[in-house]
Design a protein around this motif. Sequence first.
Motif, PDB file in Angstrom:
ATOM      1  N   GLY A  66     -64.383 -51.897 -38.268  1.00 31.69           N
ATOM      2  CA  GLY A  66     -65.076 -53.118 -38.651  1.00 31.69           C
ATOM      3  C   GLY A  66     -65.783 -53.049 -39.981  1.00 31.69           C
ATOM      4  N   ASP A  67     -66.049 -51.832 -40.478  1.00 34.31           N
ATOM      5  CA  ASP A  67     -66.684 -51.656 -41.776  1.00 34.31           C
ATOM      6  C   ASP A  67     -65.672 -51.489 -42.899  1.00 34.31           C
ATOM      7  N   GLY A  68     -64.393 -51.615 -42.573  1.00 37.10           N
ATOM      8  CA  GLY A  68     -63.357 -51.488 -43.594  1.00 37.10           C
ATOM      9  C   GLY A  68     -62.945 -50.054 -43.878  1.00 37.10           C
ATOM     10  N   LYS A  69     -63.399 -49.121 -43.073  1.00 33.36           N
ATOM     11  CA  LYS A  69     -63.055 -47.717 -43.282  1.00 33.36           C
ATOM     12  C   LYS A  69     -61.734 -47.398 -42.586  1.00 33.36           C
ATOM     13  N   ARG A  70     -60.860 -46.710 -43.303  1.00 36.00           N
ATOM     14  CA  ARG A  70     -59.550 -46.358 -42.752  1.00 36.00           C
ATOM     15  C   ARG A  70     -59.629 -45.043 -41.996  1.00 36.00           C
ATOM     16  N   HIS A  71     -58.963 -45.001 -40.845  1.00 33.55           N
ATOM     17  CA  HIS A  71     -58.921 -43.801 -40.022  1.00 33.55           C
ATOM     18  C   HIS A  71     -57.459 -43.431 -39.762  1.00 33.55           C
TER      19      HIS A  71
END
Length: 309
Positions: free
Chosen positions: A206-211
Motif C-alpha cells: 500500500g505504500d508503493g514498495k515493491r516486494h
Amino acid sequence: MDRFEDLRAFVAVVETGSFTAAAERLALAKSAVSRRVAGLEERLAAELIRRTTRRLSLTEAGQNFYKRSASILADLEEAESAVAHAHGELSGQLRLALPLSFGVHHLSEPIAAFSRQHPRLEFDLDLDDRRVDLLREGIDLAVRIGDLQDSTLVARKLFEARTVVVASPGYLQAHGMPEHIDELANHRCIAYGNLADPSKWGCIDGDGKRHVFNVPAYMTATSGDFICSMAVQGMGLAMQPTFIAGEFVRRGELVPVLTDYQWPVTPAHAVYPLTRHLSYRVRAFIDYLVTYFAGTPPWDQVREHRPPD
C-alpha cells in the motif's frame, strides 16, 4: 514452372530456415520445394542459398533476391486483399498463435464473431503457451501476455492482464486467512511452472514498495486452469491471472486474499513480424481485437470481490 510458386518456395525456405520447415508451411513434399528452389537458381544462373550439412545461408545474391521476392509476394497478396476489401469482404487464411488458457476462455467469442462477418476467411489456430517463432512458422499474428523481449515484432496493446492470489474457502477455514505477505511462508502454494522461477512471487504494498520473495511451492504446473482446479480442491494458495481465476471467484469456488497488495500487471499485445507485410485481413483482425478488449475487461471485476465475513 509457375514463377510465383518458385518465389513462394524460396521465401518459405529463407523464413523458416530449412527445406523441411518450408515444406510443412506450404503443405508440399520437401523434394518439391527443393526442386523449385533449384530450378529458380538454374533459371537465374546464380546460387541463392548456400547449403551445408548443418545450416542454410543466403548468398549476397540470395539476400537481394529475397527482399525483392518477399516484396512481390506481399504486393500480390495486398492487391488481392484490396479487391476483396473494396467489396466489404475479407478472404484468405489467418494463422494465429494464441496462449492456451486465454485463447480457450476469451478468444473463441471474438474469433467466431469476426468469422461470421467475413465467412471467406480461413483460420489456422495454434493454441500453446510456448513462444512461437512467428516468421519461422509462418504465423500472421500472435497474442502475447507479458513483457515483449523480441525487438523484431510490431505490437498493438490489447489490455492489461492482472493477477490475484486465491484460495478455496475450505483451505482458508482450515489454514487461516493470510493478512501479510510474510505469512505466505506458512502456507502451501501452487506455482505456474512456465516462469523462470515459479516459486518467486512479487507484489507492491500500500505504500508503493515493491516486494519480491520466495513462496513454498510444493506443486508447479504449466496450466493455469489446472492450478485453479487444484486450488479449488483446497490444495493451497495460487497466484493466477484474473482472466483465469475470475470465473472461479464468481462461482464462489475461490476467494481472493491479500487484496491490499497489488499483484503483477502485465500487458497483452497483438504482435506480428516486423519484416512481414501487414495484409488487410491481419490489420482488420487486430483492429477488431483492440475494439473488443477496449476498457476494463469483464474478468477484472474479480478485483472488486472481498472475502465473505
